[in-house]
Scaffold this motif. Structure first.
Motif, mmCIF file in Angstrom:
data_model
loop_
_atom_site.group_PDB
_atom_site.id
_atom_site.type_symbol
_atom_site.label_atom_id
_atom_site.label_comp_id
_atom_site.label_asym_id
_atom_site.label_seq_id
_atom_site.Cartn_x
_atom_site.Cartn_y
_atom_site.Cartn_z
ATOM 1 N N LEU A 69 -14.252 13.738 -7.781
ATOM 2 C CA LEU A 69 -13.435 12.920 -8.672
ATOM 3 C C LEU A 69 -12.675 11.828 -7.931
ATOM 4 C CD1 LEU A 69 -12.023 15.663 -11.083
ATOM 5 C CD2 LEU A 69 -14.078 14.256 -11.332
ATOM 6 N N LYS A 70 -12.226 12.124 -6.744
ATOM 7 C CA LYS A 70 -11.473 11.133 -5.967
ATOM 8 C C LYS A 70 -12.359 9.947 -5.590
ATOM 9 C CE LYS A 70 -7.886 11.355 -2.465
ATOM 10 N NZ LYS A 70 -7.230 12.205 -1.483
ATOM 11 N N ASP A 71 -13.593 10.227 -5.176
ATOM 12 C CA ASP A 71 -14.534 9.161 -4.832
ATOM 13 C C ASP A 71 -14.857 8.312 -6.053
ATOM 14 O OD1 ASP A 71 -14.579 10.215 -2.274
ATOM 15 O OD2 ASP A 71 -16.542 11.176 -2.510
ATOM 16 N N SER A 74 -12.005 6.038 -7.056
ATOM 17 C CA SER A 74 -11.843 4.868 -6.178
ATOM 18 C C SER A 74 -12.764 3.718 -6.574
ATOM 19 C CB SER A 74 -12.075 5.247 -4.714
ATOM 20 O OG SER A 74 -13.450 5.497 -4.469
ATOM 21 N N MET A 75 -13.796 3.986 -7.370
ATOM 22 C CA MET A 75 -14.739 2.958 -7.806
ATOM 23 C C MET A 75 -14.268 2.235 -9.075
ATOM 24 S SD MET A 75 -18.302 4.976 -7.286
ATOM 25 C CE MET A 75 -18.578 5.985 -5.847
ATOM 26 N N ILE A 76 -13.239 2.757 -9.706
ATOM 27 C CA ILE A 76 -12.692 2.138 -10.916
ATOM 28 C C ILE A 76 -11.852 0.935 -10.505
ATOM 29 C CG2 ILE A 76 -11.117 2.525 -12.861
ATOM 30 C CD1 ILE A 76 -12.050 5.480 -12.833
ATOM 31 N N SER A 77 -11.844 -0.087 -11.327
ATOM 32 C CA SER A 77 -11.085 -1.311 -11.023
ATOM 33 C C SER A 77 -9.607 -0.979 -10.797
ATOM 34 C CB SER A 77 -11.210 -2.303 -12.176
ATOM 35 O OG SER A 77 -10.497 -1.812 -13.307
ATOM 36 N N PRO A 78 -8.916 -1.799 -10.011
ATOM 37 C CA PRO A 78 -7.479 -1.585 -9.815
ATOM 38 C C PRO A 78 -6.690 -1.564 -11.130
ATOM 39 C CG PRO A 78 -8.297 -3.143 -8.193
ATOM 40 C CD PRO A 78 -9.430 -2.892 -9.165
ATOM 41 N N THR A 79 -7.081 -2.400 -12.066
ATOM 42 C CA THR A 79 -6.426 -2.406 -13.378
ATOM 43 C C THR A 79 -6.620 -1.067 -14.078
ATOM 44 O OG1 THR A 79 -6.773 -4.787 -13.590
ATOM 45 C CG2 THR A 79 -6.361 -3.560 -15.635
ATOM 46 N N ASP A 94 5.227 16.050 -15.422
ATOM 47 C CA ASP A 94 5.503 16.305 -14.005
ATOM 48 C C ASP A 94 4.969 17.643 -13.503
ATOM 49 O OD1 ASP A 94 6.742 13.835 -13.641
ATOM 50 O OD2 ASP A 94 8.628 14.616 -14.416
ATOM 51 N N ILE A 95 3.829 18.075 -14.022
ATOM 52 C CA ILE A 95 3.193 19.288 -13.511
ATOM 53 C C ILE A 95 2.884 19.086 -12.039
ATOM 54 C CG2 ILE A 95 1.146 20.763 -13.632
ATOM 55 C CD1 ILE A 95 0.994 19.940 -16.639
ATOM 56 N N GLU A 96 2.258 17.979 -11.737
ATOM 57 C CA GLU A 96 2.004 17.580 -10.358
ATOM 58 C C GLU A 96 1.742 16.084 -10.334
ATOM 59 O OE1 GLU A 96 -1.130 20.098 -9.059
ATOM 60 O OE2 GLU A 96 -2.580 19.309 -10.435
ATOM 61 N N THR A 97 1.968 15.468 -9.179
ATOM 62 C CA THR A 97 1.767 14.022 -9.079
ATOM 63 C C THR A 97 0.285 13.707 -9.195
ATOM 64 O OG1 THR A 97 1.471 13.957 -6.679
ATOM 65 C CG2 THR A 97 3.760 13.847 -7.528
ATOM 66 N N PHE A 98 0.012 12.448 -9.446
ATOM 67 C CA PHE A 98 -1.369 12.014 -9.581
ATOM 68 C C PHE A 98 -2.154 12.253 -8.296
ATOM 69 C CE2 PHE A 98 -4.855 8.965 -9.714
ATOM 70 C CZ PHE A 98 -5.401 9.291 -10.945
ATOM 71 N N ASP A 99 -1.559 11.931 -7.152
ATOM 72 C CA ASP A 99 -2.241 12.155 -5.869
ATOM 73 C C ASP A 99 -2.514 13.634 -5.624
ATOM 74 O OD1 ASP A 99 -2.374 9.446 -5.321
ATOM 75 O OD2 ASP A 99 -0.507 9.441 -4.170
ATOM 76 N N GLN A 100 -1.557 14.498 -5.975
ATOM 77 C CA GLN A 100 -1.774 15.941 -5.843
ATOM 78 C C GLN A 100 -2.944 16.380 -6.722
ATOM 79 O OE1 GLN A 100 2.208 17.111 -7.038
ATOM 80 N NE2 GLN A 100 2.535 18.100 -5.057
ATOM 81 N N LEU A 101 -2.961 15.873 -7.944
ATOM 82 C CA LEU A 101 -4.044 16.219 -8.860
ATOM 83 C C LEU A 101 -5.392 15.816 -8.286
ATOM 84 C CD1 LEU A 101 -5.280 16.972 -11.708
ATOM 85 C CD2 LEU A 101 -5.149 14.517 -12.097
ATOM 86 N N LEU A 102 -5.519 14.572 -7.826
ATOM 87 C CA LEU A 102 -6.809 14.111 -7.289
ATOM 88 C C LEU A 102 -7.249 14.941 -6.096
ATOM 89 C CD1 LEU A 102 -7.157 10.222 -7.407
ATOM 90 C CD2 LEU A 102 -8.390 11.951 -8.693
ATOM 91 N N ASP A 103 -6.319 15.297 -5.237
ATOM 92 C CA ASP A 103 -6.669 16.146 -4.093
ATOM 93 C C ASP A 103 -7.120 17.530 -4.548
ATOM 94 O OD1 ASP A 103 -6.148 14.192 -2.192
ATOM 95 O OD2 ASP A 103 -4.074 14.857 -1.857
#
Length: 143
Positions: A69-71, A74-79, A94-103
């Protein structure tokens, strides 16, 4: 190159897997064994939403490969990334941050299909919130 119909079919499948994850997640006696199909369906819906988004945004309408999912994110546009992160942050309480979720969710589809064989951990509600955010963004760019 994916056709508009293939992207639409991918999107329909993503929405069906998300629907299933939500149904399983809503069962009152959410026993441990039910978390597996919830997470697998939610993770696969995220993967398909990401692939549909990438194909929709790409000039050549190319479907990406892989389950990470993280890879794919990263292919989705910045917008698109900003929209999705904002929608996720507003929806997950606030279950978990977005970065925590992606990891944590990066290989969820791979890992959770055989979760009974491993020591795995994830927050199903956060994964569902991510799938909903992806779905909401895709609705804004669909043809």
């Amino acid at each position: 190159m994916a056709t508009v119909d293939q992207i639409r079919e991918c999107t329909d499948c993503a929405r069906a897997f998300l629907y299933t994850a939500n149904k399983v997640n809503s069962i009152d006696d959410f026993a441990l064994g039910r978390i597996y199909p919830c997470v697998v369906n939610a993770a696969f819906s995220c993967e398909l939403f990401e692939k549909a988004i990438v194909a929709t945004e790409a000039p050549d309408r190319h479907f990406s490969n892989g389950h990470r999912l993280k890879d794919l994110f990263s292919m989705i546009s910045p917008t698109g990334q900003a929209f999705i992160q904002d929608a996720y942050s507003r929806a997950n309480d606030d279950i978990e941050t977005f970065d925590q979720l992606l990891d944590e969710a990066n290989e969820a589809f791979i890992e959770w299909r055989y979760a009974y064989e491993k020591n795995v951990d994830i927050h199903p509600n956060a994964l569902i919130a991510f799938a909903e955010a992806l779905n909401n963004y895709l609705k804004t760019i669909e043809e």
